[in-house]
Scaffold this motif. Structure first.
Motif, PDB file in Angstrom:
ATOM      1  N   LEU A 323      -5.365  28.386 -31.411  1.00  0.00           N
ATOM      2  CA  LEU A 323      -5.838  27.515 -32.492  1.00  0.00           C
ATOM      3  C   LEU A 323      -4.942  27.695 -33.714  1.00  0.00           C
ATOM      4  CD1 LEU A 323      -8.371  25.768 -33.469  1.00  0.00           C
ATOM      5  CD2 LEU A 323      -9.191  27.930 -34.407  1.00  0.00           C
ATOM      6  N   VAL A 325      -4.897  25.941 -37.487  1.00  0.00           N
ATOM      7  CA  VAL A 325      -5.422  24.914 -38.397  1.00  0.00           C
ATOM      8  C   VAL A 325      -4.871  25.118 -39.809  1.00  0.00           C
ATOM      9  CG1 VAL A 325      -7.586  24.335 -37.254  1.00  0.00           C
ATOM     10  CG2 VAL A 325      -7.500  26.310 -38.749  1.00  0.00           C
ATOM     11  N   ARG A 341     -15.084  20.588 -41.431  1.00  0.00           N
ATOM     12  CA  ARG A 341     -14.669  20.233 -40.073  1.00  0.00           C
ATOM     13  C   ARG A 341     -15.302  21.245 -39.126  1.00  0.00           C
ATOM     14  NH1 ARG A 341      -8.313  20.760 -39.353  1.00  0.00           N
ATOM     15  NH2 ARG A 341      -8.203  21.381 -37.167  1.00  0.00           N
ATOM     16  N   VAL A 342     -15.913  20.729 -38.066  1.00  0.00           N
ATOM     17  CA  VAL A 342     -16.528  21.608 -37.064  1.00  0.00           C
ATOM     18  C   VAL A 342     -15.800  21.388 -35.753  1.00  0.00           C
ATOM     19  CG1 VAL A 342     -18.667  22.295 -35.927  1.00  0.00           C
ATOM     20  CG2 VAL A 342     -18.751  21.350 -38.238  1.00  0.00           C
ATOM     21  N   GLU A 343     -15.405  22.480 -35.108  1.00  0.00           N
ATOM     22  CA  GLU A 343     -14.578  22.388 -33.922  1.00  0.00           C
ATOM     23  C   GLU A 343     -14.993  23.482 -32.960  1.00  0.00           C
ATOM     24  OE1 GLU A 343      -9.735  21.838 -33.434  1.00  0.00           O
ATOM     25  OE2 GLU A 343     -10.537  22.928 -35.117  1.00  0.00           O
ATOM     26  N   LYS A 344     -15.196  23.115 -31.718  1.00  0.00           N
ATOM     27  CA  LYS A 344     -15.559  24.127 -30.711  1.00  0.00           C
ATOM     28  C   LYS A 344     -14.270  24.844 -30.294  1.00  0.00           C
ATOM     29  CE  LYS A 344     -18.674  25.867 -27.875  1.00  0.00           C
ATOM     30  NZ  LYS A 344     -18.062  27.168 -28.210  1.00  0.00           N
ATOM     31  N   VAL A 345     -14.319  26.168 -30.255  1.00  0.00           N
ATOM     32  CA  VAL A 345     -13.126  26.924 -29.872  1.00  0.00           C
ATOM     33  C   VAL A 345     -13.497  27.917 -28.772  1.00  0.00           C
ATOM     34  CG1 VAL A 345     -11.384  28.560 -30.669  1.00  0.00           C
ATOM     35  CG2 VAL A 345     -12.098  26.699 -32.162  1.00  0.00           C
ATOM     36  N   TYR A 422     -14.582  24.932 -42.733  1.00  0.00           N
ATOM     37  CA  TYR A 422     -14.209  24.862 -41.325  1.00  0.00           C
ATOM     38  C   TYR A 422     -15.132  25.796 -40.565  1.00  0.00           C
ATOM     39  CZ  TYR A 422     -11.573  25.316 -37.026  1.00  0.00           C
ATOM     40  OH  TYR A 422     -11.209  25.299 -35.705  1.00  0.00           O
ATOM     41  N   SER A 423     -15.634  25.337 -39.419  1.00  0.00           N
ATOM     42  CA  SER A 423     -16.457  26.253 -38.636  1.00  0.00           C
ATOM     43  C   SER A 423     -16.390  25.900 -37.160  1.00  0.00           C
ATOM     44  CB  SER A 423     -17.907  26.252 -39.130  1.00  0.00           C
ATOM     45  OG  SER A 423     -18.420  24.943 -39.061  1.00  0.00           O
ATOM     46  N   THR A 424     -16.708  26.887 -36.328  1.00  0.00           N
ATOM     47  CA  THR A 424     -16.724  26.663 -34.886  1.00  0.00           C
ATOM     48  C   THR A 424     -18.161  26.612 -34.385  1.00  0.00           C
ATOM     49  OG1 THR A 424     -16.584  29.027 -34.432  1.00  0.00           O
ATOM     50  CG2 THR A 424     -14.510  27.843 -34.616  1.00  0.00           C
TER      51      THR A 424
END
Ligand SMILES: [Cu+2]
Length: 579
Positions: A323, A325, A341-345, A422-424
């Motif tokens: 990742l 960002v 922004r939320v994103e699965k990691v 930003y978070s996952t």
């Protein structure tokens, strides 16, 4: 007590002393005996207390105390010497001490004005002007209160005022202004013709953009704020065509922190002319430093950057793994960017967060849910960064921190000033009370590469009245002068240069030298103890003294300024030039 709080305490006590002397004088003129005696007692104590604060400031550094020792202290002594004995005699008619008390009030007030309006360095002219003001005001008050007018006093006032004008206050004498240098050496285009070239076009124009859910007026590159993210791999040549559609104040591209050849640095009036509406300019340089950088206009930079003329520049050593960002933080029309922004990691992935502060003031960043390392600051990798948990970092205006961690199975979130950016996954953590990392003690040390310095410059940051322009302004000053009247710093190619940067003002000044990264040597006399810190943007807080060094190895004329761009606009800008 820090020097910053000492400066505040000294100022508060000085205001209190001046106000109570003046109040005591007025009360005694009005024959309000208890009030007059009470105020005079407070004034006496406050004036004596300044002996403590001024002595402490001398110990912190002469820069903080010069005008207080040379001008305020003698005037305060005169105040106590004149008003004290008369008060002790406790006259039957309190009105008899009105003039001595007012004299003390004028003396302490004029010393205060010297600090607020003139600052550093102390000058004979400023001192004499202060004395002349005190004598004149005392004479006028004496006359108004029916005291016998004294010819001697009037003559003294006149002589001192004349001497002040002849000596000059230091505010009216312009030292050699920084000359504008036309760029004389172009980047040798033939040398880089065959290399892989990344081409971008950035068109600056007024636009309406979405900022945190609301449409706001902006100045944008390619219709977006921030502008397009420019990415390259080390070894690429970057070719960026800048066009200006309708930005009347002109546009340039400055590659913040990227040590490009001087004629690509994008400073209007120094390395190029501003690009006017309908014009274009092509920037070309080799991307030979990996890291996180940003670009922004340097034409009317305060309003230009604030309105949105900026973007990210990332140069990677190779293909991205895991990742990666970028989080360029900005305040557009009072709205915080970027949008959350939320994103699965996937767990186990290596992650790098590139945090960029494109505002003019410091932001506080906190990563919750994982241990992390500060892998790089201002594009330069740190040596031996250790894992941190529940620790915040403060990023100065213009600065960049790269944080690295391995994605855990549980959610991670980045907070900027308490706002999740930003978070996952969902994370609710209060990060406000977390300690802040002191980067001067973080990571593994290495010896300073130089043992001596060829040139040393001291920059004392302050505020002062600038009378050299048509309209006087309350400027942000360096060594008592404001742009364009600050003498340039002249170095030779190969010189090892040391800057001592002293902040005697009440506000943070994020310092930014173009074209060079500087190595932090010490702060407040304490040598830097952690990883070498090669910075291009660093906060000099009120009362702080920073020592930084660099090798002069990129010829040209370089801006050297405060990156609170409003401060730069208001005078805090000078130039480093090669002889
Ligand atoms: Cu500043």
């Amino acid at each position: 007590m820090t020097t910053g709080s000492l400066l505040v305490a000294d100022l508060v006590i000085a205001v209190l002393a001046a106000a109570t002397w003046l109040g005591g004088g007025a009360a005694s003129a009005a024959r309000r005996r208890p009030l007059a005696l009470g105020l005079a007692a407070v004034a006496l104590l406050a004036t004596l207390a300044r002996a403590i604060t001024i002595t402490a400031l001398v110990r912190a550094g002469w820069w903080f105390a010069a005008e207080k020792v040379l001008i305020a202290a003698p005037l305060s002594l005169a105040a106590v010497g004149v008003a004290g004995p008369r008060l002790l005699r406790a006259p039957g008619d309190i009105r008899a001490v009105a003039v001595p008390l007012l004299f003390a009030g004028y003396a302490t007030s004029s010393a205060l004005l010297v600090t607020i309006l003139h600052g550093y360095p102390a000058s004979a002219g400023a001192g004499l002007l202060a004395v002349a003001g005190v004598v004149a005001a005392t004479a006028i008050s004496g006359r108004a209160l029916g005291a016998r007018p004294s010819r001697t006093v009037s003559r003294v006032a006149l002589v001192v005022a004349m001497a002040a004008l002849l000596t000059g206050t230091g505010l009216t004498v312009a030292p050699g202004a920084a000359p504008a240098v036309p760029h004389e050496h172009g980047f040798p285009a033939a040398r880089i013709a065959d290399e892989p070239t990344r081409r971008f076009t950035l068109t600056a124009a007024t636009a309406t953009v979405d900022a945190d859910g609301r449409n706001v007026a902006a100045w944008a590159f390619n219709g977006q704020v921030p502008g397009p993210e420019l990415t390259a791999t080390v070894g690429d040549v970057l070719e960026v065509t800048l066009r200006n559609r309708d930005i009347g104040r002109g546009v340039t591209l400055h590659w913040h922190g990227y040590d490009v050849p001087n004629d690509q640095d994008g400073v209007p009036g120094v390395t190029q002319a501003a690009v006017r509406p309908g014009q274009e300019f092509v920037y070309r340089f080799r991307a030979d430093q990996a890291g996180t950088y940003w670009y922004h206009t340097h034409s009317a930079s305060d309003v230009g950057v604030r309105m949105g003329l900026y973007g990210v520049l990332v140069v990677r050593p190779g293909p991205v793994t895991g990742l990666d960002v970028t989080v360029p933080v900005h305040t557009l029309a009072g709205r915080p960017l970027p949008a959350p922004r939320v994103e699965k990691v996937d767990a186990g992935l290596p992650a790098r967060m590139r945090l960029i502060n494109t505002d003019s003031t410091t932001h506080r960043y906190a990563v919750a849910g994982t241990a992390f390392r500060v892998a790089a600051i201002d594009g330069v990798d740190l040596r031996g960064p250790t894992p941190l948990v529940d620790t915040a970092v403060l990023i100065p205006a213009g600065g960049r921190y790269d944080l690295e961690f391995t994605a855990p199975a549980t959610p991670v979130a980045l907070f900027v000033d308490g706002r999740a950016v930003y978070s996952t996954g969902p994370v609710s953590t209060a990060t406000g009370a977390w300690p802040v990392l002191d980067t001067l003690g973080y990571g593994a040390t290495a010896p300073v590469p130089w043992s001596r310095f060829d040139k040393t410059f001291t920059l004392v940051l302050d505020r002062g009245l600038d009378l050299r322009r048509l309209l006087p302004r309350y400027a942000h000053t360096v060594n008592g002068a404001a742009d364009p009247d600050i003498p340039p710093q002249v170095v030779r190619l190969g010189d090892v240069v040391r800057f001592t940067i002293v902040n005697r003002s009440q506000i943070v000044h994020p310092w930014h030298l173009h074209g060079h990264h500087v190595l932090v040597l010490a702060r407040d006399g304490e040598p830097a103890a952690g990883s070498p810190l090669w910075l291009d943007s660093f906060d000099v807080r009120p009362g702080e003294v920073w020592e930084v060094g660099f090798r002069a190895d990129t010829p040209g004329m370089w801006a050297n300024h405060c990156h609170n761009l409003a401060h730069a606009d208001a005078g805090m800008m000078l130039h480093l030039t090669y002889s």
